[in-house]
Scaffold this motif. Structure first.
Motif, mmCIF file in Angstrom:
data_model
loop_
_atom_site.group_PDB
_atom_site.id
_atom_site.type_symbol
_atom_site.label_atom_id
_atom_site.label_comp_id
_atom_site.label_asym_id
_atom_site.label_seq_id
_atom_site.Cartn_x
_atom_site.Cartn_y
_atom_site.Cartn_z
ATOM 1 N N HIS A 129 -23.805 -16.477 28.034
ATOM 2 C CA HIS A 129 -25.207 -15.501 28.302
ATOM 3 C C HIS A 129 -25.288 -15.546 29.673
ATOM 4 C CE1 HIS A 129 -25.513 -14.691 24.095
ATOM 5 N NE2 HIS A 129 -25.746 -16.338 23.887
ATOM 6 N N MET B 141 -23.464 -17.605 34.384
ATOM 7 C CA MET B 141 -23.386 -17.305 33.469
ATOM 8 C C MET B 141 -24.050 -19.483 32.172
ATOM 9 S SD MET B 141 -20.396 -15.068 31.464
ATOM 10 C CE MET B 141 -20.356 -13.358 32.315
ATOM 11 N N ASN B 142 -24.473 -19.575 31.523
ATOM 12 C CA ASN B 142 -24.646 -20.686 30.882
ATOM 13 C C ASN B 142 -23.546 -21.066 29.966
ATOM 14 O OD1 ASN B 142 -25.005 -19.528 28.045
ATOM 15 N ND2 ASN B 142 -27.492 -19.217 28.571
ATOM 16 N N GLU C 190 -23.098 -21.007 27.000
ATOM 17 C CA GLU C 190 -22.617 -20.005 25.680
ATOM 18 C C GLU C 190 -22.235 -19.071 26.782
ATOM 19 O OE1 GLU C 190 -26.753 -20.557 24.332
ATOM 20 O OE2 GLU C 190 -25.929 -21.698 22.291
#
Lengths: 360, 144
Positions: B107, B102-103, B105
């Protein structure tokens, strides 16, 4: 170009090699490279040095830059901006006027033959190119001057790659693409209106990592992203094969998420990665949101006879579109292709006229 | 409204089938399980690790849920914090790891199955280990 490697630079900032591995895993995934490539890419990238990049914007809407920057901040993919030295970019540059033009000249001088040139926007050539000028230079002059000592050019967006919307009929400014002007440099096209941010990042990363341009299709698009059509990779594809179509945007088929082919979806001839990479951090893509694809990554997409006419009825449909759709059908079952060909013929004969009430 | 700043925070009510067809199962799960078995056989026979990219597969949410159920949960869970979390868990089949990158944020930017004794991301890289040794030695010298 500094002597420090990217690995050393990141280490100085307290970031481990895991950063490279994670970044490359994401890039490899978006490029449909074998996952086993990621560690190799990570090693190579960590040992590479920062490269000078000059970004020129001509007749464009800044959507391409938005696509690259807005969708990322402050995430993993934004690392690409650490891995390059972005020496000139109108929108992102803090400097302006003579200072920023000087930055372009200095970067060209210092990195002669080594810098990567990214272009978005088409180039107007009618009436001496007066329709778009920067710092007293026409777009054409600036492109020719900057391309001369570039190592390679990435034409980002459908305008730079194929002329795009400025070139749409009646093309009042005489807009042309980069390859219409520059014929002696390696050019990669990353079309889309706008292109997917990850596709821009992936193409540039490939260049940074392997020091070569990715393998391209006959329209100079990286095969990794543009090798398949949206239709090939669409999650609604099983409905196409089963002959289940939405007939209008508000019927039962539309509500059940059936295939949008009859509503003008151009996915069978659209080469792009939207169906897998998706948009807005992987949230969705047009078809998932209930609207057909209009093939914005293809040349002259604006002038193909209407977004809501099925392929079989439009300029595109008669040859390439039906052939592509039917050939894909064969892979699933010869029966499906025969059925769909018969259906397409029917559509071509005008069955589809009222699919989009209100029209365009 | 102040904290409603992400798409996922906006409440959506879906009546009947989801309009995007996400509930339809396309039979991908079984195909992937077969591929996992091939990779696992290679790991057993030659020690060669492998991976399957889940993101590039045309899978619906239902397909993914079916795959998750087929592989089950194992003993190990790990989170790696590298510009956003990477969540790793061993499935019910030792050597088969489900990895979600995930990044910042949160996502998902990549999702894969890695077939290995230990996922590559968990081991410390040679260059980092060397740098760590230098830092530790520098510290000892400072104190000494």
């Amino acid at each position: 170009m500094t002597e420090e490697t990217l690995g050393e630079m990141m280490s100085r900032r307290g970031m481990s090699r895991r950063t490279f591995l994670k970044f490359c895993t994401a890039v490899a995934s978006s490029m449909a490279l074998p996952p086993s490539m990621a560690p190799v890419m990570a090693e190579s990238l960590a040992n590479a040095r920062r490269r000078s990049v000059i970004w020129l914007s001509f007749q464009e809407c800044t959507g391409c830059t938005e696509s690259l920057t807005r969708s990322y901040s402050p995430t993993l993919e934004k690392l690409i901006f650490d891995f390059i030295s972005l020496d000139y970019h109108h929108t992102l540059s803090a400097a302006s006027g003579h200072a920023v033009e000087k930055a372009r000249e200095e970067a060209m001088e210092a990195n002669q033959g080594e810098y990567l040139l990214i272009v978005d926007g088409s180039i107007p050539v009618k009436d001496g190119g007066v329709y778009s000028t920067i710092a007293g230079m026409t777009n054409r002059q600036m492109l020719e001057e900057t391309a001369r000592h570039a190592k390679a050019i990435v034409a980002v967006g459908t305008c730079a790659a194929f002329g795009g919307i400025p070139k749409a009929k009646p093309n009042p400014t005489g807009a042309v693409s980069v390859e219409d002007i520059i014929t002696d440099k390696p050019i990669v096209h990353v079309p889309g209106c706008p292109p997917i941010g990850e596709v821009i990042t992936g193409t540039v990363s490939h260049y940074l990592t392997f020091n070569t341009l990715p393998e391209l299709d006959d329209k100079r698009r990286p095969l990794a992203f543009f090798g398949d059509t949206i239709h090939d990779r669409c999650y609604r594809r099983p409905f196409y094969d089963q002959g289940k179509f939405a007939e209008s945007f508000d019927d039962e088929g539309a509500r059940k998420g059936w295939c949008l082919y009859k509503l003008g979806c151009k996915a069978p001839i659209a080469h792009n990665a939207c169906a897998t990479v998706k948009w807005n951090q992987g949230t969705s893509f047009p078809i998932q949101s209930g609207h057909g694809c209009f093939a914005c990554s293809e040349p002259d997409f604006w002038d193909q006879g209407g977004f809501y006419k099925p392929l079989s009825a439009g300029v595109w449909g008669s040859a390439e579109g039906i052939a592509a759709a039917a050939a894909a059908g064969v892979a699933v079952g010869a029966g499906a292709a025969a059925v769909s060909r018969a259906r397409q013929k029917k559509l071509a004969e005008g069955e589809s006229e009222d699919t989009f009430k209100g029209g365009v | 409204m102040a904290d409603m700043n992400r798409l996922a925070d906006i409440p959506v009510r879906v009546e009947g089938d989801a309009p995007d067809g996400a509930q339809a199962e396309g039979g991908m799960a079984e195909a992937i399980v077969g591929e996992v078995a091939q990779h696992l056989a290679r790991l057993v026979e030659s020690g060669e690790a492998g991976a399957i990219d889940l993101q590039s597969m045309p899978m619906t949410e239902a397909d993914k849920a079916a795959l998750r159920e087929a592989l089950g949960e194992g003993e190990v869970e790990a989170t790696v914090q590298v510009i956003g979390p990477t969540r790793i868990h061993e499935t019910g089949y030792p050597g088969v790891w489900w990895i979600q990158h995930m990044n910042a944020e949160e996502h998902v930017v990549a999702e894969q199955l890695e077939i290995a004794r230990v996922p590559g991301l968990l081991s410390a890289h040679e260059a980092d280990v060397r740098a760590a040794l230098q830092r530790l030695r520098a510290r000892t010298q400072d104190e000494g």
